[in-house]
Design a protein around this motif. Structure first.
Motif, PDB file in Angstrom:
ATOM      1  N   PHE A  17      -1.166  -3.950 -13.864  1.00  0.00           N
ATOM      2  CA  PHE A  17      -1.198  -5.544 -13.993  1.00  0.00           C
ATOM      3  C   PHE A  17      -1.570  -5.640 -12.726  1.00  0.00           C
ATOM      4  CE2 PHE A  17       2.420  -7.358 -13.253  1.00  0.00           C
ATOM      5  CZ  PHE A  17       2.668  -6.620 -13.870  1.00  0.00           C
ATOM      6  N   TRP A  39      13.342  -9.366 -10.258  1.00  0.00           N
ATOM      7  CA  TRP A  39      11.778  -9.866  -9.740  1.00  0.00           C
ATOM      8  C   TRP A  39      12.476 -11.022  -9.801  1.00  0.00           C
ATOM      9  CZ3 TRP A  39      11.878  -6.495 -13.511  1.00  0.00           C
ATOM     10  CH2 TRP A  39      11.699  -6.809 -14.944  1.00  0.00           C
ATOM     11  N   HIS A  72      13.594  -9.194 -23.435  1.00  0.00           N
ATOM     12  CA  HIS A  72      13.572  -9.799 -22.545  1.00  0.00           C
ATOM     13  C   HIS A  72      13.888 -11.098 -23.124  1.00  0.00           C
ATOM     14  CE1 HIS A  72      11.075  -6.979 -19.672  1.00  0.00           C
ATOM     15  NE2 HIS A  72      12.032  -7.523 -20.252  1.00  0.00           N
ATOM     16  N   TRP A 117       4.993  -3.483 -20.378  1.00  0.00           N
ATOM     17  CA  TRP A 117       4.216  -4.359 -20.604  1.00  0.00           C
ATOM     18  C   TRP A 117       2.602  -4.579 -20.417  1.00  0.00           C
ATOM     19  CZ3 TRP A 117       2.162  -8.002 -17.273  1.00  0.00           C
ATOM     20  CH2 TRP A 117       0.980  -9.195 -18.343  1.00  0.00           C
ATOM     21  N   TRP A 131       6.946  -3.224  -6.854  1.00  0.00           N
ATOM     22  CA  TRP A 131       7.417  -4.130  -6.043  1.00  0.00           C
ATOM     23  C   TRP A 131       8.789  -3.737  -5.751  1.00  0.00           C
ATOM     24  CZ3 TRP A 131       8.166  -7.916 -11.161  1.00  0.00           C
ATOM     25  CH2 TRP A 131       6.159  -8.264 -10.990  1.00  0.00           C
ATOM     26  N   ASP A 177      10.391  -9.972 -26.022  1.00  0.00           N
ATOM     27  CA  ASP A 177      10.702 -11.056 -25.408  1.00  0.00           C
ATOM     28  C   ASP A 177       9.749 -12.282 -25.695  1.00  0.00           C
ATOM     29  OD1 ASP A 177       9.757 -13.355 -23.151  1.00  0.00           O
ATOM     30  OD2 ASP A 177       9.237 -11.252 -21.548  1.00  0.00           O
ATOM     31  N   HIS A 201       7.244 -14.192 -25.792  1.00  0.00           N
ATOM     32  CA  HIS A 201       6.109 -13.403 -26.090  1.00  0.00           C
ATOM     33  C   HIS A 201       5.388 -14.438 -27.988  1.00  0.00           C
ATOM     34  CE1 HIS A 201       5.508 -10.780 -22.733  1.00  0.00           C
ATOM     35  NE2 HIS A 201       6.513 -12.163 -21.961  1.00  0.00           N
ATOM     36  N   GLU A 211       6.415  -3.452 -25.498  1.00  0.00           N
ATOM     37  CA  GLU A 211       6.561  -4.797 -25.317  1.00  0.00           C
ATOM     38  C   GLU A 211       5.189  -5.608 -25.831  1.00  0.00           C
ATOM     39  OE1 GLU A 211       7.717  -6.863 -21.523  1.00  0.00           O
ATOM     40  OE2 GLU A 211       8.098  -8.672 -22.316  1.00  0.00           O
ATOM     41  N   ASN A 217      10.728  -0.642 -14.621  1.00  0.00           N
ATOM     42  CA  ASN A 217       9.471  -1.129 -15.184  1.00  0.00           C
ATOM     43  C   ASN A 217       8.091  -0.692 -14.451  1.00  0.00           C
ATOM     44  OD1 ASN A 217      10.132  -3.646 -17.419  1.00  0.00           O
ATOM     45  ND2 ASN A 217      11.676  -2.967 -15.877  1.00  0.00           N
ATOM     46  N   ASP A 242       4.259 -18.163 -22.114  1.00  0.00           N
ATOM     47  CA  ASP A 242       5.376 -18.021 -21.861  1.00  0.00           C
ATOM     48  C   ASP A 242       6.107 -18.019 -20.622  1.00  0.00           C
ATOM     49  OD1 ASP A 242       6.774 -15.310 -21.139  1.00  0.00           O
ATOM     50  OD2 ASP A 242       4.948 -14.735 -20.146  1.00  0.00           O
ATOM     51  N   ASP A 279      13.876 -11.495 -18.462  1.00  0.00           N
ATOM     52  CA  ASP A 279      13.296 -11.642 -17.563  1.00  0.00           C
ATOM     53  C   ASP A 279      12.991 -13.260 -17.845  1.00  0.00           C
ATOM     54  OD1 ASP A 279      10.296 -10.562 -17.237  1.00  0.00           O
ATOM     55  OD2 ASP A 279       9.808 -10.551 -19.049  1.00  0.00           O
ATOM     56  N   HIS A 313      11.408  -3.153 -11.336  1.00  0.00           N
ATOM     57  CA  HIS A 313       9.537  -2.489 -11.615  1.00  0.00           C
ATOM     58  C   HIS A 313       9.087  -2.113 -10.207  1.00  0.00           C
ATOM     59  CE1 HIS A 313       6.991  -5.618 -12.808  1.00  0.00           C
ATOM     60  NE2 HIS A 313       7.512  -6.100 -13.638  1.00  0.00           N
ATOM     61  N   LYS A 348       2.507  -9.292 -26.218  1.00  0.00           N
ATOM     62  CA  LYS A 348       2.513 -10.559 -25.784  1.00  0.00           C
ATOM     63  C   LYS A 348       1.155 -11.205 -26.452  1.00  0.00           C
ATOM     64  CE  LYS A 348       1.244 -13.081 -21.590  1.00  0.00           C
ATOM     65  NZ  LYS A 348       2.805 -13.339 -20.337  1.00  0.00           N
TER      66      LYS A 348
HETATM   67  C1  RM4 Z   1       4.920 -10.564 -18.100  1.00  0.00           C
HETATM   68  C2  RM4 Z   1       5.628 -10.264 -19.619  1.00  0.00           C
HETATM   69  C3  RM4 Z   1       6.448  -8.629 -18.509  1.00  0.00           C
HETATM   70  C4  RM4 Z   1       7.019  -8.932 -16.893  1.00  0.00           C
HETATM   71  C5  RM4 Z   1       5.888  -9.796 -16.105  1.00  0.00           C
HETATM   72  C6  RM4 Z   1       6.226  -9.674 -14.964  1.00  0.00           C
HETATM   73  O1  RM4 Z   1       4.729 -11.664 -19.230  1.00  0.00           O
HETATM   74  O2  RM4 Z   1       7.316 -10.157 -20.062  1.00  0.00           O
HETATM   75  O3  RM4 Z   1       7.470  -8.419 -19.127  1.00  0.00           O
HETATM   76  O4  RM4 Z   1       7.410  -7.250 -16.340  1.00  0.00           O
HETATM   77  O5  RM4 Z   1       5.475 -11.002 -17.300  1.00  0.00           O
END
Ligand code: RM4
Ligand code: MN
Ligand code: MN
Length: 398
Positions: free
Chosen positions: A104, A26, A249, A147, A73, A222, A225, A187, A100, A257, A295, A70, A189
């Motif tokens: 979400f 990404w 990450h 995540w 994607w 990360d 995070h 992960e 990944n 973030d 990331d 991902h 956050k």
């Molecule tokens: C999140 C997190 C994940 C990433 C997504 C897109 O904040 O950092 O690792 O896959 O974003």
């Protein structure tokens, strides 16, 4: 070279030869903020383009042999897309890295995925994780990197306790599907997209979930995070102590973030994290079993240029931290000679290792200055020409 210079070079070369960092698919695509996207003509829009861009970064840096994928994607058809990935691995020499799952983006995840009050939605989310584990197995990818965006926006609207139980159930079920050489990375956050509570908000929650899931589950840190001013290197030290550190990450941030380029805001923090990793295990390996991944979203910088800059920064900081005289530091710590210990530590940070890196690159057939090499080799100009005019979709906030 004097004998001491060549001994230093040998030490540095040994460290750099073992340093690898994974780049994210990404990071080459058009990404933006919630207010909109600025499209770049050279951005990758197909998986093939992402693999080609990753190969260019690896060609220039020699340090990025794998590409994080991902599922939604990059493999929208799931297992059916595995063959295409394998063909791209063969044609570019880049291997698929961590896988990944995406829990979400689908509309049904509005109120959560693995923690959604609906049993049906939870089970749908779980089957996506299980499919992702299967995809990883076919690609010989060790890590499945989870995540969750799950959480709630308003007090009293969700049962925090019930959601912990649902999460535990889902992670136990996921762990049961892992092959012996696979790992589940969890992960955390603190907030965003949820703004009241996030189901996996910090390393304590993530550690508990890993321990509950099983021995192949590890925490993913990360760097973006955390709340501002949190001591990330202390978290890293604890996770190493608990044998729960799965990987990173990497990115940098000023406010939240932000996904900015590693070391652009606070390189000293990355150095301090790297020092803990060097303390945590022998110099033989790349932070032990911890996976190093980038990331980042490069909204304004050229994507390939930003990635090369990130890798070079990571190498510089890794080498600086590796060259700390840890024996002497331990003695100074023991005698509580505070200023001398601090000066030794800071001195290692201020040491300019770029000449050593340039020498190492040349000795490995790489260009001494990767950013200049990238500008001169014409790849970015070529893809800018070839890809221009194909990206017409501009996302916006409303
Ligand atoms: C999140 C997190 C994940 C990433 C997504 C897109 O904040 O950092 O690792 O896959 O974003
Ligand atoms: Mn991340
Ligand atoms: Mn993030």
């Amino acid at each position: 070279m004097s004998p001491s210079d060549s001994a230093l070079f040998e030490t540095a070369a040994h460290i750099l030869d073992r340093f690898q960092i994974e780049i994210p698919s990404w990071g080459f695509a058009n990404t933006g903020t919630r207010f909109g996207k600025f499209v770049q003509p050279a951005a990758a829009s197909t998986l093939e383009e992402k693999f080609n861009d990753a190969a260019e970064v690896h060609r220039i840096t020699g340090a990025t042999p794998t590409l994080a994928l991902h599922v939604l994607w990059d493999l929208p058809r799931g297992l059916a897309d595995v063959e295409q990935v394998q063909a791209l691995e063969r044609s570019t020499g880049i291997r698929a890295g961590s896988i990944n799952p995406n829990l979400f983006q689908d509309q049904e995840y509005k109120f959560g995925s693995l923690c959604n009050p609906s049993a049906e939605i939870r089970s749908h989310a779980l089957s996506h994780v299980l499919d992702s584990i299967e995809i990883a197995r076919h690609l010989h990818a060790r890590d499945i990197s989870l995540w969750l965006a799950d959480g709630s926006n308003y007090p009293g609207t969700q049962s925090i306790r019930r959601r912990i139980e649902w999460l535990e159930e889902a992670l136990i079920a996921s762990h049961q599907r892992l092959a012996p050489d696979q790992r589940l990375l969890v992960e955390y956050k603190p907030f965003e997209p949820a703004f009241y509570h996030t189901d996996i908000a910090d390393w304590g929650m993530s550690s508990h979930l890993c321990r509950t899931a099983g021995p192949q589950a590890f925490v993913l840190v990360d760097t973006g995070h955390h709340y501002l001013s949190q001591n990330i290197e202390q978290i890293v030290a604890w996770l190493l102590h608990l044998n729960l550190l799965g990987g990173f990450h990497f990115n940098d941030r000023r406010y939240a973030d932000d996904d900015l380029t590693l070391g652009s805001i606070d390189p000293y923090q990355v150095f301090r994290i790297f020092h803990e990793l060097h303390c945590g295990q022998s110099k033989e390996s790349n932070g032990g079993a911890a996976a190093f991944m980038i990331d980042q979203s490069h909204n304004l910088k050229g994507k390939i240029e930003a990635m090369v800059q990130t890798v070079a920064t990571a190498q510089e900081l890794w080498l600086k931290a590796a060259l700390i005289d840890r024996e002497q530091l331990a003695a100074l710590q023991q005698s509580c000679d505070l200023v001398a210990a601090e000066e030794l530590f800071r001195g290692a940070f201020w040491r300019d290792v770029r000449p050593l890196l340039a020498l190492w690159r040349q000795s490995r057939g790489l260009a001494a200055d990767p950013l200049t090499a990238l500008r001169e080799d014409g790849y970015v100009e070529r893809i800018t020409r070839e890809r221009a005019g194909r990206q017409s979709t501009v996302g916006s906030y409303a």
